[in-house]
Scaffold this active site. Structure first.
Site, PDB file in Angstrom:
ATOM      1  CE  LYS A 147       0.793   1.215   4.410  1.00 58.35           C
ATOM      2  NZ  LYS A 147       1.401   2.474   4.853  1.00 58.35           N
ATOM      3  CB  THR A 160      -1.053   5.260   3.591  1.00 52.83           C
ATOM      4  OG1 THR A 160      -1.550   4.036   3.117  1.00 52.83           O
ATOM      5  CG2 THR A 160      -0.436   5.028   4.935  1.00 52.83           C
ATOM      6  CB  VAL A 199      11.710   4.734   6.913  1.00 59.39           C
ATOM      7  CG1 VAL A 199      10.566   4.290   7.805  1.00 59.39           C
ATOM      8  CG2 VAL A 199      11.904   3.746   5.808  1.00 59.39           C
TER       9      VAL A 199
HETATM   10  N1  LIG Z   1       5.383   5.601  11.600  1.00 58.78           N
HETATM   11  C1  LIG Z   1       4.227   4.996  11.381  1.00 58.78           C
HETATM   12  O1  LIG Z   1       3.164   5.622  11.450  1.00 58.78           O
HETATM   13  C2  LIG Z   1       4.192   3.542  11.076  1.00 58.78           C
HETATM   14  C3  LIG Z   1       5.326   2.841  10.694  1.00 58.78           C
HETATM   15  N2  LIG Z   1       5.250   1.518  10.405  1.00 58.78           N
HETATM   16  C4  LIG Z   1       6.428   0.775   9.977  1.00 58.78           C
HETATM   17  O2  LIG Z   1       7.352   0.683  11.047  1.00 58.78           O
HETATM   18  C5  LIG Z   1       8.678   0.561  10.534  1.00 58.78           C
HETATM   19  C6  LIG Z   1       9.546   1.579  11.241  1.00 58.78           C
HETATM   20  O3  LIG Z   1       9.090   2.846  10.826  1.00 58.78           O
HETATM   21  P1  LIG Z   1       9.149   4.157  11.705  1.00 58.78           P
HETATM   22  O4  LIG Z   1       9.226   3.865  13.136  1.00 58.78           O
HETATM   23  O5  LIG Z   1       8.052   4.998  11.231  1.00 58.78           O
HETATM   24  O6  LIG Z   1      10.540   4.739  11.228  1.00 58.78           O
HETATM   25  P2  LIG Z   1      11.123   6.200  11.445  1.00 58.78           P
HETATM   26  O7  LIG Z   1      11.437   6.745  10.126  1.00 58.78           O
HETATM   27  O8  LIG Z   1      10.284   6.997  12.342  1.00 58.78           O
HETATM   28  O9  LIG Z   1      12.478   5.884  12.189  1.00 58.78           O
HETATM   29  C7  LIG Z   1      13.500   5.192  11.528  1.00 58.78           C
HETATM   30  C8  LIG Z   1      13.920   4.053  12.388  1.00 58.78           C
HETATM   31  O10 LIG Z   1      14.874   3.283  11.696  1.00 58.78           O
HETATM   32  C9  LIG Z   1      15.966   3.038  12.529  1.00 58.78           C
HETATM   33  N3  LIG Z   1      17.157   2.788  11.743  1.00 58.78           N
HETATM   34  C10 LIG Z   1      17.727   3.598  10.830  1.00 58.78           C
HETATM   35  N4  LIG Z   1      18.841   3.007  10.350  1.00 58.78           N
HETATM   36  C11 LIG Z   1      18.931   1.794  10.969  1.00 58.78           C
HETATM   37  C12 LIG Z   1      19.861   0.716  10.899  1.00 58.78           C
HETATM   38  N5  LIG Z   1      20.910   0.751  10.098  1.00 58.78           N
HETATM   39  N6  LIG Z   1      19.637  -0.365  11.670  1.00 58.78           N
HETATM   40  C13 LIG Z   1      18.574  -0.416  12.495  1.00 58.78           C
HETATM   41  N7  LIG Z   1      17.667   0.574  12.596  1.00 58.78           N
HETATM   42  C14 LIG Z   1      17.852   1.657  11.845  1.00 58.78           C
HETATM   43  C15 LIG Z   1      16.056   4.297  13.346  1.00 58.78           C
HETATM   44  O11 LIG Z   1      16.829   4.084  14.472  1.00 58.78           O
HETATM   45  C16 LIG Z   1      14.591   4.498  13.657  1.00 58.78           C
HETATM   46  O12 LIG Z   1      14.199   3.638  14.673  1.00 58.78           O
HETATM   47  C17 LIG Z   1       8.558   0.791   9.024  1.00 58.78           C
HETATM   48  O13 LIG Z   1       8.589  -0.443   8.371  1.00 58.78           O
HETATM   49  C18 LIG Z   1       7.200   1.445   8.866  1.00 58.78           C
HETATM   50  O14 LIG Z   1       6.600   1.160   7.615  1.00 58.78           O
HETATM   51  C19 LIG Z   1       4.089   0.828  10.509  1.00 58.78           C
HETATM   52  C20 LIG Z   1       2.943   1.467  10.895  1.00 58.78           C
HETATM   53  C21 LIG Z   1       2.902   2.863  11.200  1.00 58.78           C
HETATM   54  O1  LIG Z   2       1.770   2.501   7.639  1.00 60.29           O
HETATM   55  C1  LIG Z   2       1.431   3.549   8.107  1.00 60.29           C
HETATM   56  C2  LIG Z   2       0.125   3.754   8.742  1.00 60.29           C
HETATM   57  O2  LIG Z   2      -0.614   2.587   8.826  1.00 60.29           O
HETATM   58  C3  LIG Z   2       2.337   4.716   8.058  1.00 60.29           C
HETATM   59  O3  LIG Z   2       2.409   5.139   6.765  1.00 60.29           O
HETATM   60  P1  LIG Z   2       3.658   5.982   6.261  1.00 60.29           P
HETATM   61  O4  LIG Z   2       4.857   5.096   6.442  1.00 60.29           O
HETATM   62  O5  LIG Z   2       3.355   6.316   4.843  1.00 60.29           O
HETATM   63  O6  LIG Z   2       3.734   7.194   7.133  1.00 60.29           O
END
Ligand SMILES: NC(=O)C1=CN([C@@H]2O[C@H](COP(=O)(O)OP(=O)(O)OC[C@H]3O[C@@H](n4cnc5c(N)ncnc54)[C@H](O)[C@@H]3O)[C@@H](O)[C@H]2O)C=CC1
Ligand SMILES: O=C(CO)COP(=O)(O)O
Length: 422
Positions: free
Chosen positions: A225, A282, A313
């Site tokens: 998605k 999204t 990310v």
């Molecule tokens: N932020 C959101 O609303 C949501 C995020 N997700 C998923 O969660 C996962 C994490 O996303 P976010 O927390 O949003 O990321 P973010 O962009 O907020 O933070 C990046 C994360 O990646 C880590 N990182 C960067 N380089 C790294 C490395 N070399 N080794 C290990 N960790 C590393 C950072 O320490 C940080 O924890 C993604 O797959 C995202 O799709 C799922 C649902 C909602």
């Molecule tokens: O997966 C997400 C909400 O369910 C977060 O989406 P984005 O990574 O596009 O911010």
């Protein structure tokens, strides 16, 4: 200082909770209320999930790499890098040691971006506990291997872990989860008992997890998605209107269905929270980083500048590459995903991409891959069959518009005319 939302699902009723409200909370054995959880990945989602668990009364150990952020969380209860201004619970303790984070916990949540997921796992798998749910919250498909985080875990971890691998996916912006907005997600594990346990561990009245055993369906939907969210952001940035965006979402869903069923998903999962739910969120919510990427490209920014300035990310950027590889591997049509790839990596303009999409041959709405799975015959749709009370099945009749006056001769019936179409 604890946040106001703390202990919204603790041992007893939270302060201010009425007897009736408390009765509607899920049953909560005392043994589980005193639990400890590890969250691995201190980005926005890992931090939001930590706060979710802490407000339920759970002690959380949050692993991250950045020493300054660890200090800030432990001393000032704030993650200034990813969720600045959000007051975090004192129940959250940040650490740079995975071994410390996971020691003695009842559940582990992993929120490391897909590109680093395998490396993280290989480095730290020796300390992962066996026998507790390992809930994977990342949404992406690894380049080249074309594996999802769940599949990477199954591939890399010894068999003793496999039963405990769980996927959490669905419409859940970190900012909304942390602010206690009502959120619903899907939680999937191959073993229904593990799915139920994990569901129980993360759910409260403001965060409802529905369970499933369709791990692949849930994960594929959540991963791809993101690519359509980029497309929707671009549509909005180019002012293609609500019609254009709705079409992008719906045809995106058709592409998701095609790939998901090829990967063995239950087609009904696609209409659930991890499918339609997250796609709609999204593609319409400007909190989405993926939507923002598409939108900023439409404003004329370059991809590398968008990524550099975002500091978070946007998984769809990498997953678009994986989808292109999957289009070739499985020989499936995913025209929107292909156009997103061309815009991201081949310098195609969004207008040209839209033009390519709208110049495609007209086709059937439901394609053969999906028809096969739901038990419909492949090829052109059979005539519509409607049920008429008392008389069993009948074919619906098609009234020719010209029959009463415009003049339909034998050569100009719809069935003759259609023979001339491409
Ligand atoms: N932020 C959101 O609303 C949501 C995020 N997700 C998923 O969660 C996962 C994490 O996303 P976010 O927390 O949003 O990321 P973010 O962009 O907020 O933070 C990046 C994360 O990646 C880590 N990182 C960067 N380089 C790294 C490395 N070399 N080794 C290990 N960790 C590393 C950072 O320490 C940080 O924890 C993604 O797959 C995202 O799709 C799922 C649902 C909602
Ligand atoms: O997966 C997400 C909400 O369910 C977060 O989406 P984005 O990574 O596009 O911010």
């Amino acid at each position: 200082m604890s946040s106001a939302a703390d202990s919204s699902r603790g041992n007893g009723p939270a302060s201010g909770t009425t007897k009736e409200e408390a009765a509607s909370l899920p049953p909560h054995p005392a043994a589980l209320t005193t639990r400890c959880a590890a969250v691995l990945g201190g980005g926005s989602f890992g931090t939001a999930l930590s706060q979710l668990l802490a407000r339920q009364g759970t002690q959380v150990r949050l692993w991250m790499r950045d020493k300054a952020v660890i200090e800030s969380i432990n001393e000032r209860h704030e993650n200034p890098k990813y969720l600045a201004g959000q007051n975090l619970s004192e129940k959250i303790k940040a650490t740079s040691s995975v071994a410390e984070a996971v020691s003695g916990v009842a559940v582990v949540l992993l929120a490391v971006p897909t590109a680093y997921f395998r490396g993280f796992l290989l480095e730290h798998m020796s300390v992962l506990p066996v026998g507790v749910p390992l809930i994977c919250c990342s949404k992406g498909i690894e380049n080249d291997t074309l594996l999802t985080p769940f599949e990477i875990m199954e591939y890399e971890l010894p068999g003793k872990y496999h039963r405990y691998i769980v996927v959490l996916s669905g419409p859940s912006f970190a900012k909304e989860v942390i602010n206690g907005k009502p959120t619903s997600v899907t939680i999937a594990a191959r073993d229904p008992a593990i799915a139920k346990l994990a569901q129980y561990y993360v759910s409260d009245k403001l965060f409802r997890a529905y369970r499933s055993t369709d791990v692949i369906g849930v994960e594929i939907c959540g991963a791809i998605k993101n690519v359509y969210a980029i497309a929707a952001g671009a549509c909005d940035g180019c002012d293609f209107g609500f019609d254009g965006r709705a079409a992008m979402i719906t045809r995106g869903l058709a592409e998701i269905a095609r790939l998901a069923v090829i990967k063995g998903a239950n087609p009904l999962t696609i209409s659930g929270l991890a499918g339609v739910g997250d796609l709609v969120l999204t593609c319409t919510g400007n909190l989405s980083r993926n939507w923002q990427v598409g939108n900023r490209l439409a404003q004329g920014e370059k991809l590398e500048d968008v990524i550099k300035s975002m500091k978070m990310v946007a998984e769809g950027v990498n997953t678009a590459k994986s989808l292109m590889q999957m289009v070739k591997k499985y020989n499936i049509e995913m025209p929107i995903a292909e156009e997103v790839y061309k815009v991201l990596y081949e310098g195609k303009s969004i207008e040209e991409a839209m033009n390519s999409l709208s110049s495609r041959a007209l086709g059937e709405e439901i394609d053969d891959t999906v028809k096969e799975v739901v038990g419909l015959p492949a090829g052109p749709s059979a005539p519509v069959v409607a049920r008429q009370a008392g008389s069993g099945l009948r074919q619906s009749s098609l009234t020719l518009p010209g029959a009463g006056g415009i003049g339909v001769d034998d050569q100009h019936t719809p069935s003759k005319l259609v023979e001339h179409l491409p």
